[in-house]
Design an enzyme around this catalytic site. Sequence first.
Site, short mmCIF file in Angstrom:
data_model
loop_
_atom_site.label_atom_id
_atom_site.label_comp_id
_atom_site.label_asym_id
_atom_site.label_seq_id
_atom_site.Cartn_x
_atom_site.Cartn_y
_atom_site.Cartn_z
CE1 TYR A 148 -14.98 3.39 -2.61
CE2 TYR A 148 -13.10 3.76 -4.07
CZ TYR A 148 -13.63 3.62 -2.79
OH TYR A 148 -12.79 3.72 -1.71
CE LYS A 171 -6.10 1.92 -0.59
NZ LYS A 171 -6.45 2.05 0.77
CE LYS A 196 -3.61 2.42 2.53
NZ LYS A 196 -4.64 2.33 3.57
CB SER A 256 -11.27 7.51 -3.36
OG SER A 256 -10.02 7.90 -2.81
#
Length: 329
Positions: free
Chosen positions: A318, A253, A198, A279
């Site tokens: 999403y 990520k 990450k 996002s």
Amino acid sequence: MHYPFTRKRRLRANQAIRNLSQEHHLTVNDLIWPVFILDGFNRTESIDSMPGVQRMSVDMLLDKLTPLHQQGLNAIALFPVINESYKTDDAAEAWNPEGLVQKAVKSIKAALPELLVVTDVALDPYTSHGQDGIINEAGDVINDVTIKALVMQALSHAKAGADVVAPSDMMDGRVGAIREALEHKKYPTTAIMSYAAKYASVFYGPFRDAVGSAANLGKSNKNTYQMNPANAREAIDEIGMDIDEGADMVMVKPGMPYLDIIKTAKEHFNVPICAYQVSGEYAMLQSAIDHGFLDEQPAIMEALLCFKRAGTDAILTYYADRVVTWLTD
Ligand code: PBG
């Protein structure tokens, strides 16, 4: 392999032959839908930096999930929006058995027992300072103290019925500590999906607006625990350590700017490699779509197919709700 005996265009001549020769596919089984949950009933809120995504109370979420699950949506990942009054320096709300996430897991598993529920293990929604861990007077995130809190948080999720706990905090050694605690407390079947590689990415900005941790974090950053975006080999060490400590699946990520890391991870390791279309990636795509600069469905489907080509097994996106509908229409 030379022209005209080889004409690469033969396999592109019509849809049927393109289908036959397609190397990678996106299916509903690949998708995990991240959702932002609110306390209370009958509540939805829009998110300025993520147009088209909503925060929802669990009853509203269930209304959405029921048909999506019927269409084949396999998995969701829960992200809580925690009331400011519950945020503290020690993040104790994170392992409250009656907390927002714990209650949400119970109601979702009761209503849709076959839907895989993934929970985020990190303290940032619960800390007054917005860091993923517990800090000292100097403001440094203290690794080993944080691990103890993460273990309590993960156990509370397992107890509530979470199928998968997903540590996203990037503390050293947390996967091993969580695995040991799950075994010890008799949750041997709870899986760990580790956010192993990450990166300290600016692309998380809209998420921090969505969960309401941006203001808490202020001008601070997460560079002392999340990875430097300039590093690739280091990701191999991070992922290898988490697998050794007991991670069942690992994650890279963000996603699209880090496809090289996904590909390398796939070449090195045999566990499922997940990736998160974060996002900021959503915000970029969606703003271009909303301005009419990109066509919605083809843009989203191409972006997600490219995750598969790079070697991703499961994708957190999403767009999962929209994609499930497109794939099954
Ligand atoms: C928190 C967490 C973050 C995301 C998932 N879990 C934000 C962060 O690390 O600051 C980001 C997801 C996204 O941007 O969509 N530990």
